[in-house]
Design a protein around this motif. Structure first.
Motif, PDB file in Angstrom:
ATOM      1  N   ASP A   1       0.774  -1.264   0.053  1.00  9.02           N
ATOM      2  CA  ASP A   1      -0.033  -0.018  -0.063  1.00  9.02           C
ATOM      3  C   ASP A   1       0.738   1.137   0.029  1.00  9.02           C
ATOM      4  OD1 ASP A   1       1.056   0.130   2.530  1.00  9.02           O
ATOM      5  OD2 ASP A   1      -0.935  -0.589   3.556  1.00  9.02           O
ATOM      6  N   SER A   2       0.310   2.499   0.188  1.00 11.89           N
ATOM      7  CA  SER A   2       0.891   3.691   0.171  1.00 11.89           C
ATOM      8  C   SER A   2       1.953   3.754   1.382  1.00 11.89           C
ATOM      9  CB  SER A   2       0.052   5.032   0.292  1.00 11.89           C
ATOM     10  OG  SER A   2      -0.686   4.866   1.832  1.00 11.89           O
ATOM     11  N   THR A   3       2.010   2.987   2.359  1.00 15.36           N
ATOM     12  CA  THR A   3       3.122   2.989   3.253  1.00 15.36           C
ATOM     13  C   THR A   3       4.157   2.061   3.157  1.00 15.36           C
ATOM     14  OG1 THR A   3       1.758   1.453   4.668  1.00 15.36           O
ATOM     15  CG2 THR A   3       1.350   3.825   5.079  1.00 15.36           C
ATOM     16  N   GLY A   4       3.843   1.186   2.234  1.00 20.06           N
ATOM     17  CA  GLY A   4       5.078   0.149   1.802  1.00 20.06           C
ATOM     18  C   GLY A   4       4.638  -1.103   2.441  1.00 20.06           C
ATOM     19  N   SER A   5       3.505  -1.239   3.269  1.00 15.01           N
ATOM     20  CA  SER A   5       3.277  -2.344   3.996  1.00 15.01           C
ATOM     21  C   SER A   5       2.652  -3.513   2.974  1.00 15.01           C
ATOM     22  CB  SER A   5       2.193  -2.299   5.187  1.00 15.01           C
ATOM     23  OG  SER A   5       2.698  -1.478   5.932  1.00 15.01           O
ATOM     24  N   THR A   6       2.756  -4.806   3.339  1.00 17.39           N
ATOM     25  CA  THR A   6       2.294  -5.899   2.397  1.00 17.39           C
ATOM     26  C   THR A   6       0.954  -5.961   2.593  1.00 17.39           C
ATOM     27  OG1 THR A   6       3.093  -7.536   3.878  1.00 17.39           O
ATOM     28  CG2 THR A   6       4.620  -6.904   2.112  1.00 17.39           C
ATOM     29  N   TRP A   7       0.107  -6.837   1.915  1.00 18.98           N
ATOM     30  CA  TRP A   7      -1.085  -7.048   2.397  1.00 18.98           C
ATOM     31  C   TRP A   7      -1.325  -7.934   3.511  1.00 18.98           C
ATOM     32  CZ3 TRP A   7      -2.860 -12.129   2.788  1.00 18.98           C
ATOM     33  CH2 TRP A   7      -2.052 -13.168   2.453  1.00 18.98           C
ATOM     34  N   ARG A   8      -0.197  -8.733   3.927  1.00 19.83           N
ATOM     35  CA  ARG A   8      -0.372  -9.526   5.310  1.00 19.83           C
ATOM     36  C   ARG A   8      -0.483  -8.518   6.439  1.00 19.83           C
ATOM     37  NH1 ARG A   8       0.794 -14.774   4.549  1.00 19.83           N
ATOM     38  NH2 ARG A   8       1.400 -15.533   2.407  1.00 19.83           N
TER      39      ARG A   8
ATOM     40  N   THR B   1      -0.144 -11.853  13.816  1.00 27.21           N
ATOM     41  CA  THR B   1       0.787 -11.646  13.050  1.00 27.21           C
ATOM     42  C   THR B   1       0.852 -11.584  11.692  1.00 27.21           C
ATOM     43  OG1 THR B   1       1.383 -13.805  13.057  1.00 27.21           O
ATOM     44  CG2 THR B   1       1.827 -12.415  15.291  1.00 27.21           C
ATOM     45  N   PRO B   2       1.366 -11.189  10.791  1.00 27.03           N
ATOM     46  CA  PRO B   2       1.331 -11.045   9.552  1.00 27.03           C
ATOM     47  C   PRO B   2       1.447 -12.665   8.949  1.00 27.03           C
ATOM     48  CG  PRO B   2       2.513  -9.275   9.856  1.00 27.03           C
ATOM     49  CD  PRO B   2       2.387 -10.060  11.361  1.00 27.03           C
ATOM     50  N   GLY B   3       2.289 -13.406   9.632  1.00 30.94           N
ATOM     51  CA  GLY B   3       2.656 -14.749   9.104  1.00 30.94           C
ATOM     52  C   GLY B   3       1.288 -15.667   9.484  1.00 30.94           C
ATOM     53  N   GLN B   4       0.081 -15.154  10.184  1.00 31.21           N
ATOM     54  CA  GLN B   4      -0.951 -15.970  10.223  1.00 31.21           C
ATOM     55  C   GLN B   4      -2.032 -15.721   9.233  1.00 31.21           C
ATOM     56  OE1 GLN B   4      -2.337 -14.594  13.971  1.00 31.21           O
ATOM     57  NE2 GLN B   4      -1.107 -15.990  15.158  1.00 31.21           N
TER      58      GLN B   4
ATOM     59  N   SER C   1      -6.743 -16.651   1.195  1.00 32.84           N
ATOM     60  CA  SER C   1      -7.959 -16.585   0.870  1.00 32.84           C
ATOM     61  C   SER C   1      -8.433 -15.302   1.334  1.00 32.84           C
ATOM     62  CB  SER C   1      -8.742 -17.602   1.945  1.00 32.84           C
ATOM     63  OG  SER C   1      -8.559 -17.557   3.183  1.00 32.84           O
ATOM     64  N   ALA C   2      -7.496 -14.527   2.260  1.00 34.03           N
ATOM     65  CA  ALA C   2      -7.804 -12.941   2.607  1.00 34.03           C
ATOM     66  C   ALA C   2      -7.873 -12.059   1.556  1.00 34.03           C
ATOM     67  CB  ALA C   2      -6.658 -12.612   3.673  1.00 34.03           C
ATOM     68  N   LEU C   3      -7.212 -12.764   0.458  1.00 34.58           N
ATOM     69  CA  LEU C   3      -7.102 -11.743  -0.764  1.00 34.58           C
ATOM     70  C   LEU C   3      -8.472 -11.906  -1.880  1.00 34.58           C
ATOM     71  CD1 LEU C   3      -3.210 -12.158  -2.013  1.00 34.58           C
ATOM     72  CD2 LEU C   3      -4.360 -10.220  -1.224  1.00 34.58           C
ATOM     73  N   ILE C   4      -9.379 -12.940  -1.516  1.00 33.05           N
ATOM     74  CA  ILE C   4     -10.122 -13.182  -2.465  1.00 33.05           C
ATOM     75  C   ILE C   4     -11.528 -12.812  -1.610  1.00 33.05           C
ATOM     76  CG2 ILE C   4     -11.389 -15.242  -3.711  1.00 33.05           C
ATOM     77  CD1 ILE C   4      -8.902 -16.850  -3.194  1.00 33.05           C
ATOM     78  N   PRO C   5     -12.214 -11.914  -2.329  1.00 35.53           N
ATOM     79  CA  PRO C   5     -13.588 -11.561  -2.018  1.00 35.53           C
ATOM     80  C   PRO C   5     -14.360 -12.631  -1.681  1.00 35.53           C
ATOM     81  CG  PRO C   5     -12.974 -10.481  -4.047  1.00 35.53           C
ATOM     82  CD  PRO C   5     -12.079 -11.361  -3.877  1.00 35.53           C
ATOM     83  N   GLY C   6     -14.887 -12.714  -0.385  1.00 35.36           N
ATOM     84  CA  GLY C   6     -15.652 -13.965  -0.063  1.00 35.36           C
ATOM     85  C   GLY C   6     -15.063 -15.001   1.060  1.00 35.36           C
ATOM     86  N   GLY C   7     -13.525 -14.865   1.120  1.00 36.94           N
ATOM     87  CA  GLY C   7     -12.739 -15.638   1.691  1.00 36.94           C
ATOM     88  C   GLY C   7     -12.558 -17.187   1.102  1.00 36.94           C
TER      89      GLY C   7
END
Length: 372
Positions: free
Chosen positions: A5-12, A218-221, A225-231
């Protein structure tokens, strides 16, 4: 390359931040409800010890007290109610501390107002000083007592009166009025200590239900499926379609609409035969067009959207829910201490104590089962 994102953080990292905010919000809500209930129980415990009453509290009231009679509580705005039909009320009990939710000032069916005035609780009787006269309910003659769980109405039956009557109070004073009436009745049968012991037990039990601070996500968890709408459920449906569509196409037969290719192959492999005198018109053997498989609509029956696939429709009971269940459902305090199956309480929270008679005891009772 990782999505950022804009802050450089990954989706996790974004997923972990959202999960932690949600968990903290649910924890603060549960802890606030727990503290309010704890304060109420401790206030009643103090009142049970200190509410002794006095004869001086009756000064100025148009009520003559007996030599050993003291006034415990006065409710200045009360109404006399009567039931239009006969009913049998439960015997008076010393039950206290039961959470009934918010009371409303309305009349249950079959109950009418007949007078208005002032309600007085003494250590010997309940009295309503109304505009049409006085109505007494002596504890020694009391055979039935019922507090409406939804309306601020208390109904009483006594031996010397056929028709059931009672009082209608303001909702903001009804709860404490009922508790003091229970104390007065306990004094009449010399059982006040039983009320104090019951409150001590309720306080101790409530202390064990104090919500614990949730663990940190934690990001490792994070799951893909969190990237897919509906899980996860959407991912499962997509995988099923990926398998079903090729199989459906393979079983749909030849793509030749006239069916001539199978006929030619059969003629080439068949032995020579005499030619028939008559000619027959060949029949088309083409197959129907394959149907496109469509995903089954998601069925929840009012359950919140969740990747576990839990719903209120039916299936099998959930005795070992997923660890992230409280991320999607509003769990009761002490959720993981339950020893049963997953149920929803009347106030919308979910509990793992399904099957127990005490399930959702502090949340209005069990409403329905959560299914997998």
């Amino acid at each position: 390359m990782a999505r950022t994102d804009s802050t450089g953080s990954t989706w996790r990292y974004r997923w972990a931040r959202r999960q932690n905010e949600r968990r903290l919000r649910l924890f603060r809500s549960a802890e606030g409800a727990w503290r309010r209930r704890d304060d109420e129980l401790r206030r009643l415990r103090t009142l049970a010890e200190q509410c002794q009453g006095s004869a001086a509290a009756g000064d100025g009231l148009p009520l003559e007290l007996a030599p050993d009679e003291v006034v415990l509580r006065v409710a200045p705005a009360a109404q006399l109610v009567e039931m239009r039909h006969d009913a049998v009320l439960p015997a008076p009990a010393l039950t206290v501390g039961v959470s009934t939710g918010r009371l409303r000032r309305h009349l249950p069916d079959g109950v009418r107002v007949t007078d208005a005035g002032m309600a007085v609780i003494t250590n010997r009787r309940l009295v309503l000083l109304g505009g049409r006269g006085r109505r007494d309910w002596a504890y020694g003659k009391m055979t039935g007592l019922a507090h409406d769980p939804h309306a601020s109405v208390t109904l009483i039956q006594v031996l010397d009166r056929r028709r059931t009557s009672g009082v209608l109070l303001r909702p903001d004073v009804a709860v404490e009025f009922r508790f003091v009436l229970t104390l007065a009745f306990a004094d009449a049968i010399e059982q006040r200590q039983a009320v104090v012991d019951q409150l001590d037990e309720l306080i101790s039990e409530h202390a064990r239900l104090r919500p614990s601070r949730p663990g940190i996500a934690t990001p490792g968890q994070a799951r893909l499926s969190a990237l897919i709408p509906g899980g996860r459920r959407t991912a499962v449906v997509a995988a099923a379609l990926a398998v079903m569509v090729p199989v459906a196409l393979a079983n749909s037969g030849s793509s030749d609409p006239t069916g001539t290719e199978p006929a030619v192959a059969a003629a080439a492999s068949a032995p020579a035969t005499p030619r028939a005198t008559g000619s027959a018109t060949p029949r088309a053997t083409g197959s129907a067009k394959p149907r496109k498989a469509s995903p089954k609509p998601e069925r929840r029956c009012g359950a919140p959207e969740n990747p576990m696939g839990y719903d209120f429709c039916g299936g099998k009971r959930i005795r070992e829910p997923a660890r992230e269940v409280c991320d999607h459902f509003d769990c009761v305090p002490g959720f993981w201490e339950g020893r049963g199956y997953l149920v929803q309480c009347e106030n919308g929270k979910v509990s793992l104590a399904g099957g127990s008679p005490r399930a959702c005891g502090l949340h209005g009772g069990v409403r329905r089962t959560v299914w997998d």
